[in-house]
Write a protein that holds these residues in place. Sequence first.
Motif, short mmCIF file in Angstrom:
data_model
loop_
_atom_site.label_atom_id
_atom_site.label_comp_id
_atom_site.label_asym_id
_atom_site.label_seq_id
_atom_site.Cartn_x
_atom_site.Cartn_y
_atom_site.Cartn_z
N PHE A 95 0.84 -1.20 0.00
CA PHE A 95 0.00 0.00 0.00
C PHE A 95 0.88 1.25 0.00
O PHE A 95 0.57 2.24 -0.67
N THR A 96 1.96 1.21 0.75
CA THR A 96 2.87 2.35 0.83
C THR A 96 3.49 2.65 -0.53
O THR A 96 3.60 3.82 -0.94
N TRP B 111 0.96 4.26 -2.74
CA TRP B 111 0.74 5.64 -2.31
C TRP B 111 1.88 6.54 -2.75
O TRP B 111 1.66 7.68 -3.17
N VAL C 43 1.46 7.39 -6.37
CA VAL C 43 0.46 8.44 -6.57
C VAL C 43 1.07 9.81 -6.31
O VAL C 43 0.86 10.77 -7.07
N LEU D 223 -4.89 15.23 -0.60
CA LEU D 223 -3.85 14.24 -0.87
C LEU D 223 -2.73 14.33 0.16
O LEU D 223 -2.27 13.31 0.70
N PHE E 297 -1.58 11.71 3.05
CA PHE E 297 -0.19 11.26 3.11
C PHE E 297 0.36 11.38 4.54
O PHE E 297 1.01 10.46 5.05
N HIS F 132 -1.24 8.73 6.71
CA HIS F 132 -0.68 7.41 6.43
C HIS F 132 0.73 7.26 6.99
O HIS F 132 1.06 6.26 7.64
#
Length: 266
Positions: free
Chosen positions: A49-50, A53, A56, A80, A84, A87
């Motif tokens: 997932f990291t 991300w 992106v 966004l 970030f 996360h």
Amino acid sequence: MADWFFCDAGFGFEFPYNLWGGILLVVGCIVFSLFGNRRWLRSMTAIGFTLVWMAVLAVFLLAEGIGGWKLYHTWGGILLWLVFLFHLGLVILRRLRKWNLRNALFFLNHTGIWLVVAATFLGAPDVKRVKMLLPLGQVENRALDENGYIHSLFFRVLLQKFQVEYFDDDRSAPKNFRAELLLQSPNETKRVELDVNKPVRFEGYAFYIEGYDQQLGSASEYVTLQLVRDPWEHIVYWGILMMLAGSVGLIIYGPIRRKRDERDLE
């Protein structure tokens, strides 16, 4: 794009609201880390997932820097960067569950990254940039902002001398230009030499030489200064130091750990 897609540079989030927003973001990360769904937490902080991300974010930065789309000043861009930070905060907190040297260095490195991004993003509305036209021998305290509004500053600036240095007496190729300034505020009086690309700091502002009359050179009767005030810059510097210290520590720790593991296998 429609006007509603963009937001103002400050978007009403100046100090202290941005500070409270940062505190709420940290509290949200802690609460979700302690009481959130464990399966979701593991999925959100997993390496896969990291990586997605980060991809992106890379596309976003390329579109911003190369494409010139100005996504940073959109509500989508703001969301966004908030996601970030959320996360990255969860990734950091997850590592704290098992404390060892490697995780401590990871915490130092990634917390530094978090501080740099948070201070740059949340502190953006507090950054003030103004320009000052400074005639030779005249005291000035007025400056123009990006929107053309005049601001009266609480300190005064006097241009005492200006000098341009050229490469091999070639007046078409300036090597350096220097302004001698007298800075006065209610707190202090200071004489400084301001060189190009070497800012001087006074009362929370960084002073830069932006221009002068190039036809007259050293005989220029004025200079233009850019004054920048960023109250969050010290947090950015501390974040960079933490990030570098953590990175160096992880680089050194890797070979040491491998040698220790090899000894344990013998």
